[in-house]
Structure formats: structure tokens, C-alpha cells
Motif scaffolding. Structure first.
Motif, PDB file in Angstrom:
ATOM      1  N   ASP A  25      81.718 -23.076 -94.413  1.00  0.00           N
ATOM      2  CA  ASP A  25      80.648 -24.063 -94.832  1.00  0.00           C
ATOM      3  C   ASP A  25      79.463 -23.775 -93.768  1.00  0.00           C
ATOM      4  O   ASP A  25      79.852 -23.812 -92.289  1.00  0.00           O
ATOM      5  CB  ASP A  25      81.188 -25.488 -94.508  1.00  0.00           C
ATOM      6  N   GLN A  27      76.763 -25.089 -92.643  1.00  0.00           N
ATOM      7  CA  GLN A  27      76.199 -26.151 -91.674  1.00  0.00           C
ATOM      8  C   GLN A  27      77.319 -26.679 -90.749  1.00  0.00           C
ATOM      9  O   GLN A  27      76.943 -27.120 -89.702  1.00  0.00           O
ATOM     10  CB  GLN A  27      76.183 -27.368 -92.750  1.00  0.00           C
ATOM     11  N   ASN A  28      78.715 -26.051 -90.862  1.00  0.00           N
ATOM     12  CA  ASN A  28      79.549 -26.194 -89.822  1.00  0.00           C
ATOM     13  C   ASN A  28      80.261 -24.893 -89.407  1.00  0.00           C
ATOM     14  O   ASN A  28      81.666 -24.990 -89.018  1.00  0.00           O
ATOM     15  CB  ASN A  28      80.837 -27.065 -90.468  1.00  0.00           C
ATOM     16  N   LYS A  56      75.940 -28.947 -82.288  1.00  0.00           N
ATOM     17  CA  LYS A  56      74.933 -28.398 -83.346  1.00  0.00           C
ATOM     18  C   LYS A  56      73.602 -28.493 -82.846  1.00  0.00           C
ATOM     19  O   LYS A  56      72.811 -27.849 -83.034  1.00  0.00           O
ATOM     20  CB  LYS A  56      75.183 -29.035 -84.782  1.00  0.00           C
ATOM     21  N   LYS A  60      70.853 -25.756 -82.117  1.00  0.00           N
ATOM     22  CA  LYS A  60      69.464 -25.908 -82.726  1.00  0.00           C
ATOM     23  C   LYS A  60      68.355 -25.698 -81.932  1.00  0.00           C
ATOM     24  O   LYS A  60      67.430 -25.005 -81.961  1.00  0.00           O
ATOM     25  CB  LYS A  60      69.455 -26.794 -83.770  1.00  0.00           C
ATOM     26  N   LEU A 177      73.812 -21.724 -85.697  1.00  0.00           N
ATOM     27  CA  LEU A 177      74.506 -22.198 -86.969  1.00  0.00           C
ATOM     28  C   LEU A 177      74.221 -21.102 -88.239  1.00  0.00           C
ATOM     29  O   LEU A 177      73.068 -20.657 -88.422  1.00  0.00           O
ATOM     30  CB  LEU A 177      74.008 -23.396 -87.355  1.00  0.00           C
ATOM     31  N   ALA A 179      73.832 -21.499 -91.217  1.00  0.00           N
ATOM     32  CA  ALA A 179      72.984 -21.930 -91.964  1.00  0.00           C
ATOM     33  C   ALA A 179      71.487 -21.757 -91.500  1.00  0.00           C
ATOM     34  O   ALA A 179      70.667 -21.533 -92.333  1.00  0.00           O
ATOM     35  CB  ALA A 179      72.967 -23.575 -92.192  1.00  0.00           C
ATOM     36  N   ASP A 180      71.180 -21.512 -90.327  1.00  0.00           N
ATOM     37  CA  ASP A 180      70.121 -21.084 -89.508  1.00  0.00           C
ATOM     38  C   ASP A 180      69.998 -19.535 -89.330  1.00  0.00           C
ATOM     39  O   ASP A 180      68.890 -19.256 -88.697  1.00  0.00           O
ATOM     40  CB  ASP A 180      69.769 -22.143 -88.324  1.00  0.00           C
TER      41      ASP A 180
END
Length: 182
Positions: A25, A27-28, A56, A60, A177, A179-180
Motif C-alpha cells: 500500500d 499510502q502506508n 507520515k 511529507k 512515502l 505514494a509520493d
């Protein structure tokens, strides 16, 4: 029959533990880069949602980029997350109340460092080598290394006589992360 099977699937889905979340995942998932390579950490919001959100948020902000592994004890753990590198620093965010669980610490577990107060965790965290079992129920467990333990093993160790404090320590080059990730 289809309705019965669907109802059974719902019942079974309710029995699957929250930790059965996807291991990939984005995001995690944290990507922690050192000079020796990448450490991938699966965050565990099912165990410690407040701690995961704080990590998180700090990630970020770029808070961990360039922060050193200031305390590394051979065969125990590698600690980071203090912007001062002294073991006493923290972020500007509020401290987080303890989220202790019975989930056992083991090699690759990632937990929050704190002072004497159980509710004093802020930005510092540690990655376990071995021997972290006694920390179970005493320190908040919020993640686990899913790849890169060989990189964790290469982090420069500290002086045993100085409680693991490291001179000229290794650092987090970049933490983000998945996701980033760029």
C-alpha cells in the motif's frame, strides 16, 4: 446460493485481521534511503494510527531528510528522528499518547522512542535488530521493515560504553512515502 456465499464472504472478511492490509500500500509504505541503499517500511495504522499519522506528516514535510542515526546498539536497534542528533530533540508537532499493543517486537520491527513518560513519543523512532522483545507493550510499534534489513545491518554502530551514541553517524539521505516517491 450466491447470496449465501456473499454473506459468508462478508463474515470471513470480518475475521481477517486488520494487519492483512496490502503489504504494498503506497499510502502506508515508507522509503528510507541511506548511503548504503533503501529500507522499505510497511506502516501499521491498525496497531498505532496516531503514530503512523505523525510519521507520515513529518515525512511529507521532509523532516527526516538528513537526520542521523544517533544511537545504534549492535544486536539491539538503530535509532533516528532527532534533528539535533543528541537524542533529546524532536519535531514541532505535539507528542503522541502511547498506543501499546501485545504485538511482539522482532527483527525489523519499527517503534517509537520516548522518554520516561509513555505519552512522550514525537519524532524519534528505532529499527530493531534483535533483542527488542522486552520492548513489547512498553514502546509503540508502528511498522516493520519489509525489505532492506541488509541496509539496516550496515548502519554505523555506536560506542557500547556510550549507550550506543555514534560519532560521525550515518544518516537518512531521504525518507518519503511510496505514494509520493519521485
Amino acid at each position: 446460493m450466491k447470496r449465501l456465499l456473499a454473506a459468508g464472504a462478508l463474515v470471513l472478511a470480518g475475521l481477517v485481521p486488520a494487519m492483512a492490509q496490502p503489504a504494498n500500500d503506497p499510502q502506508n509504505t515508507l522509503l528510507l534511503d541511506t548511503r548504503d541503499g533503501r529500507i522499505t517500511i510497511r506502516l501499521r495504522p491498525d496497531l498505532a494510527p496516531k503514530h503512523v499519522e505523525q510519521i507520515k506528516a513529518l515525512t511529507k514535510q521532509g523532516f527526516y531528510n538528513g537526520v542521523v542515526f544517533h544511537r545504534v546498539i549492535e544486536g539491539f536497534m538503530a535509532q533516528t528522528g532527532d534533528p539535533t542528533g543528541t537524542g533529546t530533540g524532536k519535531s514541532n508537532l505535539p507528542n503522541i499518547p502511547a498506543e501499546f499493543t501485545k504485538t511482539q517486537y522482532k527483527r525489523g520491527s519499527v517503534g517509537m522512542a520516548r522518554s520516561q513518560s509513555p505519552d512522550s513519543a514525537n519524532s524519534q523512532f528505532f529499527i530493531c535488530y534483535e533483542g527488542c522483545g522486552p520492548l513489547t507493550g512498553q514502546y509503540t510499534l508502528f511498522g516493520e521493515v519489509v525489505s532492506g534489513m541488509d541496509v539496516v545491518d550496515k548502519i554505523k554502530k555506536g560506542d557500547a560504553a556510550a549507550n550506543g551514541m555514534v560519532s560521525n553517524p550515518d544518516k537518512i539521505v531521504k525518507m518519503q512515502l511510496a505514494a509520493d516517491a519521485k
